[in-house]
Design a protein around this motif. Structure first.
Motif, PDB file in Angstrom:
ATOM      1  N   CYS A 249      17.367 -13.448 -22.088  1.00 32.69           N
ATOM      2  CA  CYS A 249      17.068 -14.877 -22.147  1.00 32.69           C
ATOM      3  C   CYS A 249      16.578 -15.244 -23.545  1.00 32.69           C
ATOM      4  N   PRO A 250      17.192 -16.263 -24.164  1.00 35.96           N
ATOM      5  CA  PRO A 250      16.802 -16.657 -25.527  1.00 35.96           C
ATOM      6  C   PRO A 250      15.360 -17.135 -25.633  1.00 35.96           C
ATOM      7  N   LEU A 251      14.774 -17.569 -24.486  1.00 33.85           N
ATOM      8  CA  LEU A 251      13.418 -18.126 -24.541  1.00 33.85           C
ATOM      9  C   LEU A 251      12.332 -17.093 -24.231  1.00 33.85           C
ATOM     10  N   CYS A 252      12.530 -16.327 -23.146  1.00 35.09           N
ATOM     11  CA  CYS A 252      11.455 -15.420 -22.734  1.00 35.09           C
ATOM     12  C   CYS A 252      11.830 -13.945 -22.848  1.00 35.09           C
ATOM     13  N   GLY A 253      13.099 -13.638 -23.040  1.00 33.71           N
ATOM     14  CA  GLY A 253      13.497 -12.260 -23.279  1.00 33.71           C
ATOM     15  C   GLY A 253      13.795 -11.410 -22.065  1.00 33.71           C
ATOM     16  N   VAL A 254      13.782 -11.998 -20.860  1.00 36.65           N
ATOM     17  CA  VAL A 254      14.101 -11.194 -19.673  1.00 36.65           C
ATOM     18  C   VAL A 254      15.599 -10.964 -19.583  1.00 36.65           C
ATOM     19  N   GLY A 255      16.019  -9.968 -18.766  1.00 39.09           N
ATOM     20  CA  GLY A 255      17.416  -9.637 -18.657  1.00 39.09           C
ATOM     21  C   GLY A 255      18.187 -10.499 -17.675  1.00 39.09           C
TER      22      GLY A 255
END
Length: 262
Positions: A249-255
């Protein structure tokens, strides 16, 4: 990409002499057609073809048509007194090199390598003509004519390899991103074919309509296939299912596993 074969052709087709000289006139005569022919036969015709493309399987057809027209264009040399047999050999060679240059353009989305390679090849040819007057070129023979055709065949096979089936989807992504950027920069100049174009439409392989959006369950970010994620190398038109497994995710980095269908 094309420089090694160009140098190989230069070495095999003539022997240098002490009087050899690469003149500015030779360079100009090589660069002029290299630029103009690439703009016409690849930059204009193939770009419009890709913009109107309906299915990725038609990519090779467009490159073939472009190379055939490019090759047959050289038949006009007969009008200016060229030997018919030699001209036919040149046409066969031109079709081969035209197919390779078309494949390079389709795979990269840029015309620059094609212009450079075409110019180098033409400079080589005109240098050979200059050397013929000074005795520096090998004497013409049926063997050399056959060699030219064989080189053209090698170029043709190389072009087929560049746009093999495994690379067609990647090619579509390149052109989807290219045309998306062009339309964003010039919204008033969209081609009439854009509406139904494979590279611009956000549709799945079965043509079942717009691909679905997915929402990040952590921060609420929505992945929209129509927009993609250009900042991270994801071209517009890339389905969520086709995203790399390591995409986050570009905002929070989760997959991807933390995304849900919108």
């Amino acid at each position: 990409m094309l420089l090694p074969l160009t140098l190989l052709m230069l070495i095999n087709l003539y022997q240098p002499t002490e009087d050899q000289e690469l003149s500015a006139r030779t360079v100009l005569m090589g660069c002029a057609p290299g630029f103009m022919e690439e703009v016409v036969f690849r930059g204009t015709s193939l770009s419009n073809y890709m913009r109107c493309l309906k299915h990725k399987s038609e990519i090779r057809k467009g490159v073939m048509i472009s190379s055939l027209v490019f090759g047959l264009f050289h038949m006009t040399n007969i009008i200016f007194g060229a030997d018919p047999v030699a001209t036919i050999m040149q046409v066969a060679y031109a079709i081969g090199i035209g197919f390779l240059l078309g494949a390079v353009f389709i795979r990269t989305g840029t015309l620059l390598p094609c212009i450079v390679a075409h110019s180098l090849i033409d400079i080589t040819a005109f240098t050979m003509v200059d050397l013929a007057d000074s005795g520096g070129m090998l004497a013409e023979s049926s063997d050399s004519s056959i060699l030219v055709v064989l080189i053209g065949m090698v170029y043709f096979v190389w072009g087929l390899w560049l746009i093999r089936n495994e690379k067609l989807s990647e090619t579509v992504d390149i052109w989807r991103n290219k045309m998306y950027c062009q339309n964003q920069e010039n919204p008033d100049k969209k081609n009439s074919c854009d509406q139904d174009n494979l590279a611009l439409n956000v549709k799945n392989e079965k043509g079942e309509g717009t691909m679905k959006q997915y929402v990040c369950s952590v921060c609420g970010y929505t992945y929209d296939p129509e927009i993609g994620d250009p900042e991270h190398g994801i071209a517009p038109g890339t389905a969520f299912e086709d995203l790399p497994e390591d995409w986050t995710c570009p905002l929070c980095g989760v997959g991807k596993e933390d995304f849900e269908e919108a």
